[in-house]
Design a protein around this motif. Structure first.
Motif, mmCIF file in Angstrom:
data_model
loop_
_atom_site.group_PDB
_atom_site.id
_atom_site.type_symbol
_atom_site.label_atom_id
_atom_site.label_comp_id
_atom_site.label_asym_id
_atom_site.label_seq_id
_atom_site.Cartn_x
_atom_site.Cartn_y
_atom_site.Cartn_z
ATOM 1 N N TYR A 259 0.854 -1.190 0.000
ATOM 2 C CA TYR A 259 0.000 0.000 0.000
ATOM 3 C C TYR A 259 0.889 1.240 0.000
ATOM 4 O O TYR A 259 1.861 1.317 0.754
ATOM 5 C CB TYR A 259 -0.902 -0.032 1.233
ATOM 6 C CG TYR A 259 -1.893 1.111 1.319
ATOM 7 C CD1 TYR A 259 -2.874 1.265 0.354
ATOM 8 C CD2 TYR A 259 -1.835 2.017 2.370
ATOM 9 C CE1 TYR A 259 -3.785 2.302 0.432
ATOM 10 C CE2 TYR A 259 -2.752 3.053 2.461
ATOM 11 C CZ TYR A 259 -3.719 3.191 1.486
ATOM 12 O OH TYR A 259 -4.618 4.223 1.563
ATOM 13 N N ASN A 287 -6.831 6.650 4.047
ATOM 14 C CA ASN A 287 -7.453 5.932 2.926
ATOM 15 C C ASN A 287 -8.367 6.872 2.158
ATOM 16 O O ASN A 287 -9.524 6.560 1.885
ATOM 17 C CB ASN A 287 -8.238 4.727 3.462
ATOM 18 C CG ASN A 287 -8.755 3.829 2.356
ATOM 19 O OD1 ASN A 287 -8.093 3.617 1.348
ATOM 20 N ND2 ASN A 287 -9.956 3.315 2.532
ATOM 21 N N SER A 289 -8.362 7.698 -0.866
ATOM 22 C CA SER A 289 -8.744 7.183 -2.187
ATOM 23 C C SER A 289 -9.807 6.098 -2.101
ATOM 24 O O SER A 289 -10.412 5.746 -3.112
ATOM 25 C CB SER A 289 -7.509 6.624 -2.909
ATOM 26 O OG SER A 289 -6.993 5.498 -2.220
ATOM 27 N N MET A 291 -9.192 2.989 -1.455
ATOM 28 C CA MET A 291 -8.626 1.748 -1.971
ATOM 29 C C MET A 291 -8.821 0.591 -0.993
ATOM 30 O O MET A 291 -9.084 -0.547 -1.386
ATOM 31 C CB MET A 291 -7.134 1.957 -2.259
ATOM 32 C CG MET A 291 -6.410 0.738 -2.771
ATOM 33 S SD MET A 291 -4.674 1.114 -3.099
ATOM 34 C CE MET A 291 -4.088 -0.503 -3.647
ATOM 35 N N LEU A 292 -8.700 0.889 0.296
ATOM 36 C CA LEU A 292 -8.849 -0.145 1.318
ATOM 37 C C LEU A 292 -10.304 -0.252 1.739
ATOM 38 O O LEU A 292 -10.966 0.773 1.943
ATOM 39 C CB LEU A 292 -7.970 0.169 2.527
ATOM 40 C CG LEU A 292 -6.472 0.315 2.238
ATOM 41 C CD1 LEU A 292 -5.728 0.704 3.500
ATOM 42 C CD2 LEU A 292 -5.901 -0.977 1.662
ATOM 43 N N ARG A 293 -10.785 -1.460 1.896
ATOM 44 C CA ARG A 293 -12.177 -1.684 2.279
ATOM 45 C C ARG A 293 -12.239 -2.470 3.590
ATOM 46 O O ARG A 293 -11.413 -3.338 3.841
ATOM 47 C CB ARG A 293 -12.927 -2.455 1.186
ATOM 48 C CG ARG A 293 -13.113 -1.665 -0.119
ATOM 49 C CD ARG A 293 -13.926 -0.413 0.115
ATOM 50 N NE ARG A 293 -14.121 0.384 -1.080
ATOM 51 C CZ ARG A 293 -15.200 0.324 -1.845
ATOM 52 N NH1 ARG A 293 -16.179 -0.508 -1.534
ATOM 53 N NH2 ARG A 293 -15.302 1.098 -2.908
#
Length: 398
Positions: A259, A287, A289, A291-293
Motif C-alpha cells: 500500500y 485511505n 482514495s 482503496m482499502l475496504r
C-alpha cells in the motif's frame, strides 16, 4: 578320459576367473580415473563474503482491515421498507437518505397527536377563563375559597393534559422522522440483505446495512508476549512510550502489493489473551482514495533497524534436526558445513546471523543440499563480481 575332462573344465574355470578379475580391475581403474577427473573439475558455485552491515528487515504480521467506524444501520421504528435509496458499495455522506419505511400509520399518529393538542389547548383556555372568574368572585367574597380552588385545580389538570398532548405530538413526529433512515456518517454502504417490501424492526437480528467510514482504516494484528517484552525492552519502558517510538509501518495487500501510504501503530491492548497468548495491536492508515475496504486482509510490515550485523540469504542455509548450517568455503575451496544461529526476525528472504560466522568468511549461496555438501571441493565464483559484470556484458552486446 574322465580325469582329462575335469582337468579341461578346471582350466576353463580358472581362465574365466582370471578374465573376470582383469575386467573388474580395469573397470576399477577406469572408475578411479573418472573419479580423479571429476575431482579435478570442481563445480563452479557462486559465493559471497560476509561482513558486518546495517539492515532493515521487516517483520510481517497477518492483519484484518476495518473502517474507522463500522456502523450497523438499524431502524428506530417498525415498518415495511417502501424504498431503498442506495446500493451496495456506494459512497454516501452524513445525513444522506438510505431507506424509507411505510409512513402511513406514523403520519396518522402525528395528525391524531396534533388534534389532541388542539383539544387540550381549548380545555386549558376554558379552565383558565373559569379560574379567572372564580378568582374575581372570591375577591368579592361571593364564593368560598374552596370553590375557587376547585377551578384552579381544573386549570392545572388541563395544562398537564396539554403538556402530555404536546409530548405525544413530539413523539409521533419523531417516529415519523424515523421512517426516513439516514446515514450517521460519511462512508461506504455494505451489503443490503432486505429490499422493498421487507419488514424492518429495531428488534431484527439483521441490520439494514452497514456504513463503513473508510477515510481512515485500522489494521488489526497481534503481538505475542515475547514481542511485547522486546517492544518494551523487557519492561524498562512503558508500553505507551514504546508505541509512540515505533517506526511507521507498511501494509502488504492480499495481492502482494505494498500500500503506497505508511501507517502508524496507534494502540496496543494492555491485556494478553489467555487463549492466544497475544495482544491486539491497531495501526492506522489514511485511505482518502478508498482503496482499502473494511473486512479485507493483508499483512502489517514493521521495520527492524539493525547495525553491525551479518545478513545472509536464507537459501544459503539448510536445517537439520533444528540446527541451521551455512556452507563456508575454506582456503582450499572445500565446503565446511558450519552450524549458525539466526535471529527470529526475518523478512522471508534473509537471515540475521547472531553466531557462527565471522566477517571475511566466504559462503556458498547456491546448490545447497545438492551440489554443495560438507567436504565437497568447488570452484568459487564471486556473486557480487558476476552481478557487476553482467550489465557491462549486456551493454557490450548492444
Amino acid at each position: 578320459m574322465y580325469n582329462k575332462f575335469f582337468m579341461e573344465l578346471n582350466v576353463t574355470k580358472s581362465a574365466g576367473i582370471i578374465l573376470a578379475s582383469a575386467c573388474v580391475m580395469a573397470l576399477s581403474s577406469c572408475g578411479g580415473g573418472q573419479g580423479q577427473m571429476m575431482q579435478q573439475s570442481a563445480p563452479e558455485i557462486k559465493t559471497m563474503s560476509v561482513n558486518y552491515g546495517a539492515s532493515e528487515l521487516e517483520s510481517s504480521f497477518p492483519a484484518t482491515i476495518k473502517g474507522r467506524t463500522d456502523i450497523d444501520i438499524r431502524p428506530q421504528v417498525t415498518g415495511f421498507i417502501t424504498k431503498v435509496h442506495v446500493d451496495e458499495g456506494q459512497q454516501v455522506k452524513k445525513g444522506q437518505v438510505l431507506f424509507t419505511l411505510d409512513q402511513v400509520q406514523y403520519q396518522a399518529a402525528v395528525e391524531s397527536a396534533e388534534a389532541s393538542v388542539k383539544v387540550a389547548e381549548t380545555a386549558v383556555s376554558n379552565a383558565q377563563l373559569t379560574e379567572s372568574n372564580k378568582r374575581q368572585l372570591l375577591e368579592k367574597n361571593i364564593i368560598s375559597d374552596t370553590e375557587w380552588q376547585l377551578a384552579a385545580n381544573a386549570l392545572a389538570s388541563a395544562k398537564a393534559q396539554l403538556a402530555q398532548a404536546k409530548a405525544n405530538l413530539v413523539n409521533a413526529r419523531k417516529n415519523l422522522a424515523y421512517t426516513v433512515v439516514t446515514s450517521p456518517s460519511d462512508g461506504v454502504i455494505g451489503s443490503i440483505p432486505n429490499r422493498e417490501g421487507s419488514l424492518a424492526s429495531p428488534s431484527s437480528a439483521q441490520a439494514l446495512t452497514t456504513v463503513s467510514d473508510n477515510s481512515e482504516v485500522y489494521a488489526y494484528f497481534s503481538l505475542n508476549e515475547k514481542d511485547i517484552l522486546n517492544l518494551t525492552q523487557n519492561g524498562s519502558k512503558s508500553l505507551n512510550t514504546s508505541v509512540k517510538e515505533m517506526p511507521e509501518v507498511s501494509l502488504r495487500l492480499a495481492t502482494g502489493e505494498i500500500y503506497p501510504l505508511k501507517g502508524k501503530v496507534a494502540t496496543v491492548s494492555g491485556v494478553i489473551n489467555n487463549t492466544t497468548g497475544a495482544a491486539t495491536v491497531r495501526a492506522l492508515f489514511d485511505n482518502k482514495s478508498g482503496m482499502l475496504r473494511s473486512g479485507s486482509t493483508g499483512q502489517v510490515l514493521i521495520p527492524n533497524n539493525f547495525k553491525d550485523v551479518i545478513i545472509i540469504p536464507q537459501g544459503a542455509t539448510s536445517e537439520l534436526q533444528n540446527i541451521r548450517f551455512a556452507y563456508v568455503v575454506n582456503d582450499s575451496n572445500k565446503i565446511v558445513a558450519t552450524p549458525i544461529e539466526v535471529s527470529n526476525i526475518s523478512d522471508g528472504k534473509n537471515f540475521i546471523v547472531t553466531s557462527g560466522l565471522q566477517p571475511g568468511q566466504r559462503i556458498a549461496i547456491e546448490g545447497i543440499g545438492t551440489t554443495v555438501r560438507d567436504g565437497v571441493t568447488i570452484t568459487p565464483v564471486d556473486a557480487a563480481q558476476t552481478q557487476a559484470e553482467q550489465p557491462q556484458a549486456e551493454a557490450a552486446e548492444k
